[in-house]
Design a protein around this motif. Structure first.
Motif, PDB file in Angstrom:
ATOM      1  N   GLY A 232       0.469  -0.913  -0.061  1.00 34.83           N
ATOM      2  CA  GLY A 232       0.204  -0.026  -0.245  1.00 34.83           C
ATOM      3  C   GLY A 232       0.682   0.838  -0.325  1.00 34.83           C
ATOM      4  N   GLU A 233      -0.039   2.422  -0.555  1.00 34.49           N
ATOM      5  CA  GLU A 233       0.670   3.441  -0.409  1.00 34.49           C
ATOM      6  C   GLU A 233       1.463   4.616   0.624  1.00 34.49           C
ATOM      7  OE1 GLU A 233       0.589   8.079  -2.666  1.00 34.49           O
ATOM      8  OE2 GLU A 233      -0.385   5.956  -3.322  1.00 34.49           O
ATOM      9  N   LYS A 234       0.549   4.220   1.489  1.00 30.19           N
ATOM     10  CA  LYS A 234       1.736   4.730   2.762  1.00 30.19           C
ATOM     11  C   LYS A 234       2.679   4.208   3.174  1.00 30.19           C
ATOM     12  CE  LYS A 234      -3.674   6.757   4.340  1.00 30.19           C
ATOM     13  NZ  LYS A 234      -4.587   6.037   5.543  1.00 30.19           N
ATOM     14  N   VAL A 235       1.926   2.660   3.561  1.00 28.53           N
ATOM     15  CA  VAL A 235       3.226   1.614   4.377  1.00 28.53           C
ATOM     16  C   VAL A 235       4.677   2.153   2.944  1.00 28.53           C
ATOM     17  CG1 VAL A 235       4.460  -0.128   4.973  1.00 28.53           C
ATOM     18  CG2 VAL A 235       2.185   0.322   5.574  1.00 28.53           C
ATOM     19  N   GLY A 236       4.930   1.975   1.555  1.00 28.39           N
ATOM     20  CA  GLY A 236       5.618   2.905   1.030  1.00 28.39           C
ATOM     21  C   GLY A 236       6.458   3.784   0.925  1.00 28.39           C
ATOM     22  N   LYS A 237       5.061   4.854   1.340  1.00 23.03           N
ATOM     23  CA  LYS A 237       6.101   5.985   1.673  1.00 23.03           C
ATOM     24  C   LYS A 237       7.032   6.121   3.456  1.00 23.03           C
ATOM     25  CE  LYS A 237       3.231   8.659  -0.979  1.00 23.03           C
ATOM     26  NZ  LYS A 237       1.480  10.055  -0.973  1.00 23.03           N
ATOM     27  N   ALA A 238       6.076   5.373   4.102  1.00 26.07           N
ATOM     28  CA  ALA A 238       7.353   4.966   5.387  1.00 26.07           C
ATOM     29  C   ALA A 238       8.537   4.059   5.191  1.00 26.07           C
ATOM     30  CB  ALA A 238       5.996   3.942   6.282  1.00 26.07           C
ATOM     31  N   MET A 239       8.493   3.302   4.176  1.00 27.12           N
ATOM     32  CA  MET A 239       9.563   2.867   4.312  1.00 27.12           C
ATOM     33  C   MET A 239      10.304   4.025   3.157  1.00 27.12           C
ATOM     34  SD  MET A 239       9.272  -0.127   5.801  1.00 27.12           S
ATOM     35  CE  MET A 239      10.799  -0.803   4.654  1.00 27.12           C
ATOM     36  N   MET A 240      10.058   4.459   2.038  1.00 30.27           N
ATOM     37  CA  MET A 240      11.238   5.410   1.641  1.00 30.27           C
ATOM     38  C   MET A 240      11.068   6.153   2.324  1.00 30.27           C
ATOM     39  SD  MET A 240       9.307   6.928  -2.496  1.00 30.27           S
ATOM     40  CE  MET A 240      10.583   7.708  -3.412  1.00 30.27           C
ATOM     41  N   LYS A 241      11.116   6.878   2.500  1.00 31.49           N
ATOM     42  CA  LYS A 241      11.258   7.741   3.733  1.00 31.49           C
ATOM     43  C   LYS A 241      12.510   7.003   4.451  1.00 31.49           C
ATOM     44  CE  LYS A 241      10.275  11.167   7.437  1.00 31.49           C
ATOM     45  NZ  LYS A 241       9.321  11.231   8.834  1.00 31.49           N
ATOM     46  N   LEU A 242      12.269   5.988   4.964  1.00 30.59           N
ATOM     47  CA  LEU A 242      13.609   4.945   6.351  1.00 30.59           C
ATOM     48  C   LEU A 242      14.425   5.283   5.165  1.00 30.59           C
ATOM     49  CD1 LEU A 242      14.961   3.248   8.284  1.00 30.59           C
ATOM     50  CD2 LEU A 242      13.706   1.091   6.778  1.00 30.59           C
ATOM     51  N   PHE A 243      14.730   4.661   3.862  1.00 27.61           N
ATOM     52  CA  PHE A 243      15.555   4.330   2.754  1.00 27.61           C
ATOM     53  C   PHE A 243      16.820   5.764   3.114  1.00 27.61           C
ATOM     54  CE2 PHE A 243      13.879   0.361   2.470  1.00 27.61           C
ATOM     55  CZ  PHE A 243      15.461  -0.942   1.448  1.00 27.61           C
ATOM     56  N   GLU A 244      15.569   6.504   2.231  1.00 21.45           N
ATOM     57  CA  GLU A 244      16.274   8.065   1.992  1.00 21.45           C
ATOM     58  C   GLU A 244      17.518   8.637   3.643  1.00 21.45           C
ATOM     59  OE1 GLU A 244      12.818  10.086  -0.903  1.00 21.45           O
ATOM     60  OE2 GLU A 244      12.518  10.267   1.328  1.00 21.45           O
ATOM     61  N   THR A 245      16.681   8.311   4.755  1.00 15.77           N
ATOM     62  CA  THR A 245      17.508   8.795   5.672  1.00 15.77           C
ATOM     63  C   THR A 245      18.630   7.942   5.769  1.00 15.77           C
ATOM     64  OG1 THR A 245      14.929   9.332   6.709  1.00 15.77           O
ATOM     65  CG2 THR A 245      17.235   8.469   8.432  1.00 15.77           C
ATOM     66  N   ASN A 246      18.717   6.925   5.106  1.00 19.20           N
ATOM     67  CA  ASN A 246      19.896   6.235   5.299  1.00 19.20           C
ATOM     68  C   ASN A 246      20.457   5.781   3.726  1.00 19.20           C
ATOM     69  OD1 ASN A 246      20.231   4.684   7.715  1.00 19.20           O
ATOM     70  ND2 ASN A 246      18.140   4.382   7.003  1.00 19.20           N
ATOM     71  N   ARG A 247      20.352   7.757   3.170  1.00 25.85           N
ATOM     72  CA  ARG A 247      21.204   8.446   1.776  1.00 25.85           C
ATOM     73  C   ARG A 247      20.571   7.140   0.665  1.00 25.85           C
ATOM     74  NH1 ARG A 247      26.380   7.549   0.906  1.00 25.85           N
ATOM     75  NH2 ARG A 247      26.387   5.107   2.217  1.00 25.85           N
ATOM     76  N   VAL A 248      19.627   6.612   0.296  1.00 25.58           N
ATOM     77  CA  VAL A 248      19.303   6.437  -0.952  1.00 25.58           C
ATOM     78  C   VAL A 248      18.310   7.542  -1.045  1.00 25.58           C
ATOM     79  CG1 VAL A 248      18.022   4.572  -2.117  1.00 25.58           C
ATOM     80  CG2 VAL A 248      19.358   3.565  -0.151  1.00 25.58           C
ATOM     81  N   LYS A 249      19.152   7.380  -2.711  1.00 22.96           N
ATOM     82  CA  LYS A 249      18.414   8.761  -3.386  1.00 22.96           C
ATOM     83  C   LYS A 249      17.285   7.824  -4.129  1.00 22.96           C
ATOM     84  CE  LYS A 249      21.992  11.647  -4.017  1.00 22.96           C
ATOM     85  NZ  LYS A 249      22.359  13.235  -4.478  1.00 22.96           N
ATOM     86  N   PHE A 250      15.922   8.383  -5.116  1.00 21.78           N
ATOM     87  CA  PHE A 250      15.433   7.678  -5.660  1.00 21.78           C
ATOM     88  C   PHE A 250      15.213   8.267  -6.760  1.00 21.78           C
ATOM     89  CE2 PHE A 250      14.053   5.808  -1.113  1.00 21.78           C
ATOM     90  CZ  PHE A 250      13.750   4.068  -1.988  1.00 21.78           C
ATOM     91  N   TYR A 251      14.950   7.183  -7.563  1.00 26.23           N
ATOM     92  CA  TYR A 251      14.829   7.859  -9.546  1.00 26.23           C
ATOM     93  C   TYR A 251      13.328   6.844  -9.482  1.00 26.23           C
ATOM     94  CZ  TYR A 251      18.913  10.779  -8.648  1.00 26.23           C
ATOM     95  OH  TYR A 251      20.308  11.085  -8.257  1.00 26.23           O
TER      96      TYR A 251
END
Length: 600
Positions: free
Chosen positions: A374-393
């Motif tokens: 789902g989108e809400k959980v997906g966004k929360a996980m995306m934020k976790l990755f960004e906090t750990n220096r991962v860049k998304f395209y």
């Protein structure tokens, strides 16, 4: 003799829990609420009755008193019905359980990954692991649902003057696992013999569990497993989480184990065709083998991507330990690009953040995991990755891989963006590895999946299929034909196929269960949420302590959680019992009906 390898060189707390309403009246039952198809349950040890670990191990030497330890672990009134307690015997720990007025004691760690079972769920004569959902019979210690290969040791329990006393084998306390007794092959054979009573194509969990189950059930004819891999069966889910692990560290069974139990393994053997009329399999090297029963368990293969620069090196589909080791080595202090937001791709991205100079993820959707979580959980996980220096395209695809002297240097996106890259991992989905069956007569659908019935039988007599390659009727969803490429489900399929091969009719009855781990955090998931129309979140997504209930037409069809154990295993028990969870039940925020009050 049987058990030969094809290659000359051998490859070598305490938490509060209670039962659900009305479960106290149910006797030893399986996760689906019916007599388990995976076990013949003996009664729990009654007060003063012994449940001895010595009755079920593979080898029975003559034990001496010094091999045992005996200890008083509690007062008889310290545990109420439906409670578990981890107890210390001095030389090791055991899980003490009280159900229906009877005590039993088993190993306290799940043999799969070592989860503390006291934090799991006690229900209907079994305990379910809080991490990955494996179930163990509390009377016999036998594994009743998966993942994992081994069962638990059981220990003697007696009550004297209101004291609960456990007598345990010291070695069993240390190992915390038990391999079921297995028969051996009675035929005199060698590895060049062109006939096997059972031929298993694939050496993943479906194939391995099938072979072991056959031996556990007393099957004494020849069993051959063949694989295109160079390795013994290994723990594939760990590849994307622990990139530097070797095949030996990941292996599920040793060469000696397979030889001891007369399970032959042919490595680097690719099947190119199957003739069901003559019951013959042909290998790429020209070798032919006849069979009486065939199991097709070849797993998945990566879906190809279209881009320029296919000849550029250091672009990987993660398929084996060598790939994983190369990815970790090439990414060290360099630039890593992950194509695709599959669970494998995202796990690799997470694993590389403390090794690589940069980690970039390219995805075709706006949010990772949206389709499954789902989108809400997906966004929360995306934020976790960004906090750990991962860049998304995101909302992007690869156009070209550019190299310098043949080595990857840049990944070009269709948007025109150019990313520096020294190593690239493609995790953009997979499909069934079934191309070799095209002329076989074994029916496949338009995507290459093999439709099977509840007993994993194909349209051809004597031919079974399981794991990632099949669509099968899922009882949880009114027998809808589904494909579930999960590690746990592959184990279940292996056992069901084996039992049906030897004339013990058994249907697939389990609750799908999977997990993912990133940055030291795990998401657990149970059920089948495909096509969910809403997600009810309880807890705090920002703190990554939450439960997500996936609903369809006002009914909960799946659940995911992070930092909320053992709630996914608890919901799996509800699903398995045949009960329905309504959307209104989880919208209130009151989850007292799910959270246990009993283990100590």
């Amino acid at each position: 003799m049987g058990g030969c390898l094809s290659k000359p060189k051998p490859v070598e707390v305490k938490v509060e829990l209670t039962l659900l309403d009305k479960e106290r009246e149910a006797d030893a039952m399986s996760p689906n609420g019916k007599a388990s198809p995976f076990s013949e349950c003996r009664p729990n040890g009654a007060l003063g009755h012994c449940s001895d670990d010595d009755t079920s191990a593979t080898f029975r030497p003559s034990h001496k008193p010094r091999d045992y330890v005996e200890a008083t672990v509690c007062h008889v009134k310290d545990l109420e019905n439906g409670q578990m307690r981890e107890v210390d015997l001095g030389t090791g720990r055991a899980l003490l359980i009280k159900e229906h007025g009877e005590f039993s004691a088993i190993g306290h760690k799940c043999p799969h990954y070592g989860a503390p079972l006291v934090k799991g769920v006690l229900s209907k004569g079994h305990v379910r692991c809080p991490w990955h959902g494996a179930c163990f019979n509390i009377a016999t210690g036998d594994i009743e649902d998966y993942p994992g290969l081994d069962s638990l040791p059981t220990f003697q329990v007696r009550v004297e003057k209101d004291r609960v006393i456990i007598r345990a084998n010291k070695q069993a306390l240390q190992t915390q696992r038990r391999t079921k007794a297995m028969s051996k092959c009675s035929a005199v054979i060698n590895s060049s013999t062109g006939f096997s009573h059972v031929l298993i194509i694939g050496a993943g969990p479906t194939g391995l569990v099938c072979a072991e189950t056959l031996r556990q059930e007393g099957f004494t004819d020849r069993i051959v497993m063949c694989t295109t891999d160079t390795h013994l069966p290994y723990d594939r889910p760990k590849l994307s989480k622990s990139l530097e692990s070797t095949a030996e560290q990941l292996r599920l069974r040793s060469a000696e184990f397979l030889q001891t139990h007369d399970i032959e393994l042919f490595t680097e053997k690719e099947v190119v065709s199957v003739d069901v009329k003559t019951k013959t399999v042909t290998f790429q090297d020209g070798f032919k083998m006849e069979y009486r029963k065939l199991l097709i368990a070849t797993g998945s293969k990566a879906k190809p991507l279209n881009y320029k620069g296919k000849d550029v090196e250091n672009v990987f589909h993660l398929r084996n330990p060598e790939d994983a080791n190369s990815i970790a080595r090439l990414a060290s202090n360099k630039n890593a690009v992950i194509v695709g937001t599959s669970f494998i791709g995202m796990e690799v991205a997470a694993a590389l953040t403390d090794k690589a100079h940069s980690v970039s993820v390219i995805g075709i959707e706006a949010v990772p995991f949206r389709k499954v979580l789902g989108e809400k959980v997906g966004k929360a996980m995306m934020k976790l990755f960004e906090t750990n220096r991962v860049k998304f395209y995101m909302l992007n695809e690869v156009s070209e891989m550019r190299g310098h002297h043949g080595q990857l240097k840049e990944v070009v996106l269709k948007s025109g963006k150019v990313l520096r890259a020294d190593v690239c991992v493609i995790g953009a989905g997979s499909g069934p590895a079934t191309a070799f069956l095209k002329q076989s007569g074994v029916h496949m659908d338009s995507k290459g999946f093999i439709p099977v019935n509840k007993m994993l039988q194909t349209n051809m007599e004597g031919v079974f299929a399981g794991g990632d390659v099949v669509t099968f009727p899922l009882s949880l969803r009114n027998n809808k034909k589904v494909n579930i490429p999960h590690w746990q489900m592959a184990h279940v399929h292996g056992r069901v196929a084996a039992l049906n091969m030897i004339g013990k009719p058994t249907e697939v009855k389990t609750v799908p269960y999977f997990w993912t781990a990133m940055f030291g955090k795990s998401i657990r998931y149970a059920g089948y949420g495909d096509g969910f129309d809403d997600v009810v979140i309880q807890g705090d997504l920002d703190d990554l302590k939450f439960v997500a209930f996936y609903t369809k037409s006002e009914e909960v069809v799946a659940v995911a959680s992070m930092n909320y154990d053992p709630i996914v295993s608890r919901v799996a028990e509800v699903f398995g019992s045949g009960k329905t969870i309504k959307k209104r039940d989880v919208e209130t925020g009151d989850m007292s009906w799910l959270i246990d009050k009993g283990s100590q």
